[in-house]
Scaffold this motif. Structure first.
Motif, PDB file in Angstrom:
ATOM      1  N   ALA A  21      34.802  16.075   3.197  1.00  0.00           N
ATOM      2  CA  ALA A  21      33.341  15.990   3.381  1.00  0.00           C
ATOM      3  C   ALA A  21      32.914  14.575   3.767  1.00  0.00           C
ATOM      4  CB  ALA A  21      32.626  16.429   2.101  1.00  0.00           C
ATOM      5  N   GLU A  56      27.489  21.309   1.013  1.00  0.00           N
ATOM      6  CA  GLU A  56      26.336  21.894   1.730  1.00  0.00           C
ATOM      7  C   GLU A  56      25.250  20.852   1.947  1.00  0.00           C
ATOM      8  OE1 GLU A  56      25.189  25.305  -0.596  1.00  0.00           O
ATOM      9  OE2 GLU A  56      27.104  26.304  -0.180  1.00  0.00           O
ATOM     10  N   ARG A  59      26.246  18.416   4.640  1.00  0.00           N
ATOM     11  CA  ARG A  59      26.179  19.051   5.963  1.00  0.00           C
ATOM     12  C   ARG A  59      24.716  19.197   6.423  1.00  0.00           C
ATOM     13  NH1 ARG A  59      29.623  23.854   5.281  1.00  0.00           N
ATOM     14  NH2 ARG A  59      31.327  22.355   5.417  1.00  0.00           N
ATOM     15  N   GLU A 327      36.868  24.811   2.607  1.00  0.00           N
ATOM     16  CA  GLU A 327      36.356  23.457   2.892  1.00  0.00           C
ATOM     17  C   GLU A 327      37.489  22.429   2.893  1.00  0.00           C
ATOM     18  OE1 GLU A 327      33.508  22.818   3.892  1.00  0.00           O
ATOM     19  OE2 GLU A 327      32.283  24.527   3.279  1.00  0.00           O
ATOM     20  N   HIS A 337      33.909  19.820   8.678  1.00  0.00           N
ATOM     21  CA  HIS A 337      33.260  19.033   9.727  1.00  0.00           C
ATOM     22  C   HIS A 337      33.580  19.586  11.104  1.00  0.00           C
ATOM     23  CE1 HIS A 337      31.756  15.743   7.222  1.00  0.00           C
ATOM     24  NE2 HIS A 337      32.735  16.137   6.434  1.00  0.00           N
TER      25      HIS A 337
END
Lengths: 338, 338
Positions: A21, A56, A59, A327, A337
């Motif tokens: 992330a 989340e 993002r 993820e 990503h």
């Protein structure tokens, strides 16, 4: 359906997800340790499922997070701009500053704003108490909770916690000031389950049991007018960091930390023993008729953690594990990503 | 039967009584100002009636009080031994130290022990906020309140308060953590009135409505397990001053003060405006159906004081006035230290 994970697998999954992330290795480890501690202590809302919420939120952000900056500092104080980074990382930076200053000067106040998801304050306070310090942490947030007698959100779910050094375990009290947790409402909305009476108002100001309606309206506050006042205090403490009174969405939470070294007032070692003896006197209080032993805050979660460490595994919902693995790129490289 | 007193007569009565009880003129004025402020703010338990309780406590003491001594001090901290003097005097000394240190260094922690009747913490916090400071005050006391789920006293009625500077009025929250105030139980015992259900246990651990039985047993704590934890926190804060966990009778209360100058974190003037705007947003919250305007802590007592100051008089029970006049020597010179 629950999945059994070994502790090392759970930690690796959290760390890899946080790295994917966008976090540096050290930051990912900080977040993973916090999430794992929540799982171990039987607080799954703040555990691996929260890892998904973090992904989340990252993002959904319009801009990339900036660096964590010290925007004000004295020998006994500091204030941080969290750069819109996740609170687990910002909180640890704030805590380290607060511990250093309090150990050196006897007391410190450290704030942080422009951050979100600051985690379980008991996690930070356990580290502070291990450093021999007592302290308070309070955190403001988006206006989703109504004051007592009102039906519109004016402050966050606003946790506040205090911790005291003691042997063998610290004395830590850590509560939310809302009648229901945000995560609980979100979960019930997803499952189509009802809230309990008195927990929320809909957007027009009428009591509701519908979690979706509550998310459009406001949650109730805990503790009547006294608890409502405490929730306001927490918002004002958070605002002292510069955090907004009513930030939009999941953003600009205010984290307020005060740490005190008991040695500036009394004999530290003696105080630790007295804290332990006080806790023991609480446990030994004659219970109400038909009631169980009187509980000391933090005892249950410490026992839960010891049991989990002995067992070497945790139980996590399969949907959470599957989503985290996606993820983390364990089953697909096209995720996070991508 | 109530007696109407002008404010200057009430103040003179309190000052004279306190002087006759052995206080120097300046100390008597400090106590009288605190008692009068409680009367003005509509908090008669802490008003002139408390003056009588102070005289009784001084008379009952085995030994004369000693001086207030600073037993530990750094640039940002101090701890006081109150010398078994009344808390109104010890508290003001502690507050002045805390204000001076926080203004100079940004934060301070000051404790006091070996004192009793520390008064209304909102009184001290109003002065701290007038000096531009935010802060918290907590006070431990004799073990008359049972933890949630228990039936034996383990901590005091344990007030805790927070205050924030703001214009025109500060934001102050000041609560007791017990289900019923000590003074209320004493008064009901005297009048032969019943307590409310859930407020107390008798000496054998059963719920009671009898105030005399409650005084032999324990009061309930406010706020279920969350409130019970907060009451324990207050006891541990008080104990950090060296005060006993379970002091005998009305003695060795612990007073714990932390003050913060918001300027070390943010722009002070802006923060004051933001505190005021937050308070206003609370007042303007849409009320529950059929409910009145949402209240901000301290608003009601400020309005009550303004009204009393306009009126220029207060109403005090005739028995209290008569007893005070006797102590003050207005009707008899043979009273207090006779």
């Amino acid at each position: 359906m629950m999945t059994t994970l070994t502790l090392s697998d759970a930690r690796a999954l959290a760390t890899t997800t946080m790295t994917r992330a966008g976090h540096a290795a050290k930051e990912a480890e900080i977040i993973a340790d916090h999430l794992l501690d929540c799982e171990l202590r039987g607080l799954p809302f703040g555990g691996l499922a929260r890892g998904l919420a973090i992904v989340e939120r990252i993002r959904a952000a319009q801009e990339s997070p900036g660096p964590i900056r010290v925007v004000a500092e004295t020998a006994v104080s500091a204030n941080l701009d969290g750069g819109d980074q996740v609170g687990y990382v910002v909180g640890m930076r704030a805590l380290e500053l607060a511990i250093g200053k309090a150990r050196e000067h006897g007391i410190s106040v450290v704030g942080a704003r422009n951050t979100w998801y600051t985690g379980m304050f008991s996690y930070y306070l356990e580290k502070a108490t291990q450093a021999g310090l007592a302290g308070m942490i309070a955190g403001s947030g988006p206006a989703v909770v109504a004051p007592h007698g009102g039906t519109e959100g004016r402050f966050g779910t606003n946790p506040i916690a205090f911790g005291f050094p003691s042997t063998p375990a610290p004395f830590i009290w850590d509560i939310g000031t809302s009648a229901v947790m945000y995560g609980e409402v979100m979960l019930k909305a997803r499952l189509g389950a009802d809230l309990e009476p008195g927990q929320a108002y809909d957007g027009t100001g009428f009591p509701t049991l519908d979690p979706a309606a509550a998310l459009e309206g406001a949650f109730s506050v805990w503790g009547g007018h006294k608890g409502s006042g405490l929730a306001m205090i927490v918002q004002l403490l958070g605002m002292m960091t510069g955090a907004a009174a009513e930030p939009p969405g999941v953003s600009d939470c205010g984290l307020f930390i005060v740490l005190v070294d008991p040695r500036v007032l009394t004999d530290s070692a003696d105080y630790r023993r007295r804290v332990a003896a006080f806790a023991e006197s609480i446990r030994e209080t004659r219970p109400v008729e038909g009631g169980g032993a009187v509980r000391v805050p933090f005892d249950r979660s410490v026992a839960c953690r010891e049991e989990a460490l002995r067992r070497g595994t945790i139980e996590v919902p399969e949907t959470v594990v599957t989503a985290l693995r996606r993820e983390a790129g364990h089953t697909s490289r096209g995720g996070a990503h991508g």
